[in-house]
Scaffold this active site. Sequence first.
Site, PDB file in Angstrom:
ATOM      1  N   GLY A  89       0.942  -1.543   0.135  1.00  0.00           N
ATOM      2  CA  GLY A  89      -0.258   0.053   0.341  1.00  0.00           C
ATOM      3  C   GLY A  89       0.965   1.370   0.059  1.00  0.00           C
ATOM      4  O   GLY A  89       0.274   2.228   0.392  1.00  0.00           O
ATOM      5  N   ALA A  90       2.011   1.386  -1.297  1.00  0.00           N
ATOM      6  CA  ALA A  90       2.672   2.228  -0.674  1.00  0.00           C
ATOM      7  C   ALA A  90       3.010   3.267  -1.410  1.00  0.00           C
ATOM      8  O   ALA A  90       3.440   4.553  -1.263  1.00  0.00           O
ATOM      9  CB  ALA A  90       4.084   1.599  -0.882  1.00  0.00           C
ATOM     10  N   SER A  91       1.712   3.319  -2.580  1.00  0.00           N
ATOM     11  CA  SER A  91       1.365   4.136  -3.348  1.00  0.00           C
ATOM     12  C   SER A  91       0.568   5.803  -2.965  1.00  0.00           C
ATOM     13  O   SER A  91       1.227   6.487  -3.503  1.00  0.00           O
ATOM     14  CB  SER A  91       0.714   3.844  -4.747  1.00  0.00           C
ATOM     15  OG  SER A  91      -0.525   2.704  -4.415  1.00  0.00           O
ATOM     16  N   GLY A  93      -1.017   7.996   0.482  1.00  0.00           N
ATOM     17  CA  GLY A  93      -1.218   8.058   2.021  1.00  0.00           C
ATOM     18  C   GLY A  93      -0.409   7.956   2.701  1.00  0.00           C
ATOM     19  O   GLY A  93       1.055   8.190   2.353  1.00  0.00           O
ATOM     20  N   ILE A  94      -0.876   7.043   3.836  1.00  0.00           N
ATOM     21  CA  ILE A  94       0.036   6.671   5.065  1.00  0.00           C
ATOM     22  C   ILE A  94       1.658   5.929   4.455  1.00  0.00           C
ATOM     23  O   ILE A  94       2.686   6.261   4.783  1.00  0.00           O
ATOM     24  CB  ILE A  94      -0.447   5.633   6.256  1.00  0.00           C
ATOM     25  CG1 ILE A  94      -1.674   6.663   6.821  1.00  0.00           C
ATOM     26  CG2 ILE A  94       0.389   5.444   7.191  1.00  0.00           C
ATOM     27  CD1 ILE A  94      -2.724   5.331   7.772  1.00  0.00           C
ATOM     28  N   GLY A  95       0.704   5.208   3.422  1.00  0.00           N
ATOM     29  CA  GLY A  95       1.824   4.327   2.822  1.00  0.00           C
ATOM     30  C   GLY A  95       3.294   5.178   2.586  1.00  0.00           C
ATOM     31  O   GLY A  95       4.628   4.896   2.157  1.00  0.00           O
ATOM     32  N   TYR A 233     -16.056  -4.577   4.789  1.00  0.00           N
ATOM     33  CA  TYR A 233     -14.485  -4.360   5.569  1.00  0.00           C
ATOM     34  C   TYR A 233     -14.250  -4.624   7.270  1.00  0.00           C
ATOM     35  O   TYR A 233     -13.249  -5.230   7.260  1.00  0.00           O
ATOM     36  CB  TYR A 233     -14.705  -2.520   5.877  1.00  0.00           C
ATOM     37  CG  TYR A 233     -13.886  -1.895   6.440  1.00  0.00           C
ATOM     38  CD1 TYR A 233     -12.505  -2.565   5.476  1.00  0.00           C
ATOM     39  CD2 TYR A 233     -13.748  -1.561   7.100  1.00  0.00           C
ATOM     40  CE1 TYR A 233     -11.160  -1.897   6.234  1.00  0.00           C
ATOM     41  CE2 TYR A 233     -12.301  -0.740   7.842  1.00  0.00           C
ATOM     42  CZ  TYR A 233     -11.098  -0.282   7.117  1.00  0.00           C
ATOM     43  OH  TYR A 233      -9.978  -0.439   7.777  1.00  0.00           O
TER      44      TYR A 233
END
Length: 334
Positions: A89-91, A93-95, A233
Amino acid sequence: MLLTYISMICYLTERLITSYSDADIVNLTCCQQNKALEHARLPMSHVTLTDYEDNNQQSFWEQCLFPVAKPVKIRLSRKLSGKTILLTGASFGIGALVATLLAEYQVKLILVARTREKLEELQQSLQGKRATVFIVPSDLREERAIDSLLQELKRRNVEVDLFINNAGKSIHRGLDQSLDRYQDTQRCSATNYTGPVQLLLGLLPVLIKNRGHIINVSALNVLLPSTSGWSAYQSSKAAFDQWLRCMEPELKIRNVTVSSVYLPLVRTRMSMVNEKNHGRMAMSKAKAANIILNCIVLGKRKYRPWWTGFVLLWCSLFPNLWYRMQVCYLKKNK
């Protein structure tokens, strides 16, 4: 303290009745594009997405609800020196912010996400930093993609020391909207549960060998009573959380550290797609990233907001209250 406690109860009630979050969409237009892509089964590379701009400013009440200390850079540098880190999830927000902060240290970063263009953009922005950055575009909902990712790591002789499970998919749908959308549960389960399990099982032999560290970026509502509309979720997030916690004692005796991070509402693309969230109390991306970095330094088993214990106590004293509040709310807004 009393005012802070009252504010916390109001925050929780308001938050749970509406929407939750932590990492996936930007605005209504992009949200609609994402849905169209999913229905058409087109790759994410066919659409241009931008991140949510968070000014990282916090109000007085947000400071009270979400106090987070910055990590000590010297200690963090010692912990990270020479380590190999895999971040999903690096692309956005937090990532993306965690990747940017980690790039300041002498580490090898493997950044994983679905959106190739954003990964390439992030990699380019990190040029000249101390870290060596590799990108691996991969859709963690697909078993073959995860197998390919694991094979790519073996081909490059990459041995992971730290795994940060940050990728996530959030969706809110009521009963009537869910009857013909079984795929929502499939996608949430694949992204939040079965995908991370498959990836982590492939990484565990090396993590055990290296006495590694696993950080799972989870959601606060995993610890709280079930909430209408969040079945796909909340169940998928809770499933991986339970799986990891069941594995934790066995990992502990093999010298693998596990940290679970239970975040409240965070100002990211996934949460701010709902305009109602813009005025609600929320944690900044910078604070969420600092929590993850503090887990690296301290090796804490879990992070959750300081007031979570009060909420859990309240729920144990009045176990049916939240259910009745939801029923009343749904009847009123039917």
